[in-house]
Design a protein around this motif. Sequence first.
Motif, PDB file in Angstrom:
ATOM      1  N   GLY A   1      -3.931  -2.976 -11.475  1.00 56.05           N
ATOM      2  CA  GLY A   1      -2.787  -2.893 -12.030  1.00 56.05           C
ATOM      3  C   GLY A   1      -2.238  -4.012 -12.744  1.00 56.05           C
ATOM      4  O   GLY A   1      -1.049  -4.230 -13.109  1.00 56.05           O
TER       5      GLY A   1
ATOM      6  N   ILE B   1       0.712  -0.787 -13.211  1.00 56.37           N
ATOM      7  CA  ILE B   1       1.731  -1.497 -12.219  1.00 56.37           C
ATOM      8  C   ILE B   1       0.939  -1.953 -11.023  1.00 56.37           C
ATOM      9  O   ILE B   1       0.124  -1.160 -10.527  1.00 56.37           O
ATOM     10  N   PRO B   2       1.122  -3.320 -10.790  1.00 58.75           N
ATOM     11  CA  PRO B   2       0.226  -4.035  -9.781  1.00 58.75           C
ATOM     12  C   PRO B   2       0.451  -3.172  -8.224  1.00 58.75           C
ATOM     13  O   PRO B   2       1.615  -3.000  -8.007  1.00 58.75           O
ATOM     14  N   ARG B   3      -0.539  -2.985  -7.588  1.00 60.47           N
ATOM     15  CA  ARG B   3      -0.539  -2.560  -6.132  1.00 60.47           C
ATOM     16  C   ARG B   3      -1.829  -2.803  -5.494  1.00 60.47           C
ATOM     17  O   ARG B   3      -2.974  -3.058  -6.077  1.00 60.47           O
TER      18      ARG B   3
END
Lengths: 338, 338, 338, 338
Positions: free
Chosen positions: D180, D188-190
Amino acid sequence: MKSGLEIAQGAALRPIVEIAAAAGIEDGELEPFGRYRGKVSLSAMERLSGRPDGKLVVTTAITPTKAGEGKTTTSISLTQGLGKIGQSVVLCLREPSMGPVFGIKGGGTGGGYAQVVPMEDINLHFNGDFHAVTAAHNLLCAALDASIYFGNPLGIDPGTITWPRTLDVNDRELRYTVVGLGGKAHGIPRENSFVITAASEIMAVLALASDLQDLRTRLGRIVVGDTVEGKPITAEDLKVAGAMAVVMKDSIKPNLVQTLEGQPVLIHAGPFGNVAHANNSIVEDRIALKLADYVVTEGGFASDLGFQKFADIVCRSAPRTWMPYAVVRRIWPRTSTS
Amino acid sequence: MKSGLEIAQGAALRPIVEIAAAAGIEDGELEPFGRYRGKVSLSAMERLSGRPDGKLVVTTAITPTKAGEGKTTTSISLTQGLGKIGQSVVLCLREPSMGPVFGIKGGGTGGGYAQVVPMEDINLHFNGDFHAVTAAHNLLCAALDASIYFGNPLGIDPGTITWPRTLDVNDRELRYTVVGLGGKAHGIPRENSFVITAASEIMAVLALASDLQDLRTRLGRIVVGDTVEGKPITAEDLKVAGAMAVVMKDSIKPNLVQTLEGQPVLIHAGPFGNVAHANNSIVEDRIALKLADYVVTEGGFASDLGFQKFADIVCRSAPRTWMPYAVVRRIWPRTSTS
Amino acid sequence: MKSGLEIAQGAALRPIVEIAAAAGIEDGELEPFGRYRGKVSLSAMERLSGRPDGKLVVTTAITPTKAGEGKTTTSISLTQGLGKIGQSVVLCLREPSMGPVFGIKGGGTGGGYAQVVPMEDINLHFNGDFHAVTAAHNLLCAALDASIYFGNPLGIDPGTITWPRTLDVNDRELRYTVVGLGGKAHGIPRENSFVITAASEIMAVLALASDLQDLRTRLGRIVVGDTVEGKPITAEDLKVAGAMAVVMKDSIKPNLVQTLEGQPVLIHAGPFGNVAHANNSIVEDRIALKLADYVVTEGGFASDLGFQKFADIVCRSAPRTWMPYAVVRRIWPRTSTS
Amino acid sequence: MKSGLEIAQGAALRPIVEIAAAAGIEDGELEPFGRYRGKVSLSAMERLSGRPDGKLVVTTAITPTKAGEGKTTTSISLTQGLGKIGQSVVLCLREPSMGPVFGIKGGGTGGGYAQVVPMEDINLHFNGDFHAVTAAHNLLCAALDASIYFGNPLGIDPGTITWPRTLDVNDRELRYTVVGLGGKAHGIPRENSFVITAASEIMAVLALASDLQDLRTRLGRIVVGDTVEGKPITAEDLKVAGAMAVVMKDSIKPNLVQTLEGQPVLIHAGPFGNVAHANNSIVEDRIALKLADYVVTEGGFASDLGFQKFADIVCRSAPRTWMPYAVVRRIWPRTSTS
């Protein structure tokens, strides 16, 4: 021939209390930091408010080179010369970053027999202003991420965050990072970058603020990102602007040192020319203009950047618009770095 | 009833030069930082080397609570009491982190009428030691990554790096990160974490060093990772230990402040108890023991941690082994935080 | 009115062995996959090599719309029409990605009464070609990273790697990633992205290869990055091209299905127009041109992309240059998606 | 002496339609995949429901070795032996992962003269079941992240996500990743990890499902993470279970191949022993038990894992509890890998 470093290290410095006294700074207005540097309280500005301003001389230059242009050396020479012929003069400079000190560029205290001293202290921690900017900046980061982490009551959209972190070190490894890894207990993952302290918006704010209260207000207006609905989020919204101002309470005071020939030098703030206005602080200029007949200063980077910003931003930021008395152009790049 | 904060802010402080003089520190040995705090030159240690050591009183405590145990307040009370009855006494404390100041724990300067002042300055930047540790620490990081980036002449295996980065801020987002992203021009990707400055190995080194040269040597011995063949890589190998020592040159000097009742207080270094030895610096103890008949100090964290490390590490680090004259146990946790 | 889906699901399909036989594909040249689809062995190409080529009709279109242009539907209609009037005809199409099937665009099997069936099988796994491309592609990734991880004998510079990973799914989360985290045991951190399978260079290679041996050679020539000295590294250098070819051994064979009216349809390969040549495979065209008097095919995307690439790449890739017999332009976008 | 590979490649296989017919599978119940493998429709299960079950013989083993234990080879030998003496027998095996085929372990089709063929096809894509599991698994990932990305209407807490991504490749680089990245437009970063397809929960579900409808229901119950309030989120909540079942529609059907001596072999599903139940599918056993007097199968991994799970999970999953007729222990590890 002595090197610049040898000249600086061999210099006989006058105690900073003497420099301050000669410059017309009263005893209670000077906070010493060691024997040869100090901070000047903003109360001096108030005390001297009735005095007319001195004449503002600005040094600027043509296209900068890798080794720098010699603006600072020119400004120091001019200051020492004016002092030599008996004129009342104060030099106003920007604070150097510590990062580049360990790189090719070296510090920002002149060269040869035109230097500001104590050179090493100025080029390293000086009186802590850069550290305070770093601390206030990262305090805002922590408050921002903590707000998102603890339920995100302000509805911040992490994808819109524009507020980086900062460190006063030349470290390419920190330009692009991912933070908040390690699982749910250790934050929320997001992309993040570090800028050097000179590029922090807080440095720009420090250079523009007219006093601690104004600094507090400007810190509160800093925008860090948006809500999901597109509303900007400020440091004030995060309730951290007061703490940031506390961290900055001594940094608002200009620092006092001397030239190799004993003229007073104020050094305060160091905003980056490419992202901010590239000149020393407004309060520094204001105090200097009350203390001396001639104030020598310099616009950061070349004339099309630093001097233009000096004219457009600095001159208009004062209570009444300043008009430079003289502009000294540094045309020829020096041919060697001393 | 006045709060601790009101008491601290309302205190009438004596100029630091008076405090220094009364403690037997000579004029040339004090570097003032503002009016109420200063740094003591290590030359004092040499000048006083012929004097016998005073008596070393250590405060420790049972299992710590979230709000802290009251060791510092006990130590300050004891110091003020010894001063009251006319004894020659110096208090030795650790420097507080700035991070927790903005958290629940508050600063590390005591409470009520048993405080060390100027409280705000001590709890914020103090005289720049934490900032210098941060800067020296991250300078080593930058040198390490730059060495790998520019051809890796030392053959470092990035997967073995144990040297984190550091910031003096409570920021969970920085615990686990990936740095060096953004493509080939911006470093080499690797996992990295930030620790708070108190947990930096450089803080531990500062607390153990006997002088600037010893600090330089200890900095050079810091191991940051291994080569592919398993050989340890040090700061010395990276040729950065000298620059780190320059950054730390003022930090090696203990800081001088005062109690609310005017007894001299040295505060120097703040190594974390869980990763380091949890006590103030050796040079601070050494100078204090030469200056006064009684030196009150405290072991960080509970007796099974800080006091044990005091006995095992601090006492054995001195030129000749110290033996505590008295151990003051703080048994009852205070029931409220003031 | 029946929907396109209802029409497709209600269609009475002829067994694929009948379709193959009617098209002139011999028994041993057909590998059935279920009852209504099969793969055609490349040995058919050899057997029929003496036959003259049929006429090649290409459908293209003006600027594509979000819903697609109707090129496929036009091509199917044309094929069904030619069949209706008794002409010998084969339709050649590209294989659809599975990803977009679950998005707005839908599959790539036409609409209304101009469809290719069995529609669901074609739009899902079909005969495994996309899966094989995915597997071969990621096998090369694994070989590349394993080579770097285990001592990097080829001296690969990880910063120069241009070979992404791939998955046949529309997943924005995989566009930009960091892989190799979790410590030294779990790889070497680096930035990495996933492309969809249609965008894999292996898909382009499959569409261009003239037989399994040629595919093997082309796979071996794939460049994945450079050494530190700037020398390109290929799949051959990594000794993985043979294994990749094994994974692709059935994928080199074109797939056989039918129109709603029973004309034979070959469907093979689906390279992305923006990164590859946007047309079905060369072997598919070659076999079709030997089987029928008319071969209808389509250039992917609009005429300025797919048809140009058809003219510049496909036509010149054949043993002797092909010249389209007719070009059918699809000018009007259809007004609704069925 | 011929190697196992030479024996497999030199084998004369009977057409899969003959194998099916001899085993009692009717024409309409077999879907051929090429000439020597096929899928068996679950309608066979219904047609034969009135027949009594055959005898279930389970092979298990003592502590497994790196090279495997020889359970499969034992099972195949036993099957070929029972066939040789005229018994009606079907062998039931798990599907091998493609990943390890390119590693040390090799495939899962026996060795020497006790092999299942066509060996290469079985060890590579076989009839697409692993690919379908991979696709369905990653489709759920994409739906999950898309739901969070597009306003997160379900209130999913990204920090609680337990659903990994999957690929059927041995790739240490994918074990721990961050996805992400690339800015707001790209997810969305994860943190995220990839497991091999055999370790996908969908593989476990496939092995336990009793028919397509049951598979659909089980897929819908898969939990991928929690809401902020701690409520579990399922594939059903994400409205993607139907699409996943469509992707799996052919995978629910067991695959039919043969031993080197022509006995029918069903191979279906390959759940990992350390995270799932380590045995082939329930539908495979159910069909086999209706087709033959003896069904030979094996419990994955050693007796304390695979056989226990066979007894506790497989035997109880059937409509009425199964009781193994015989348990064959493979005690001695083979001394060499052929």
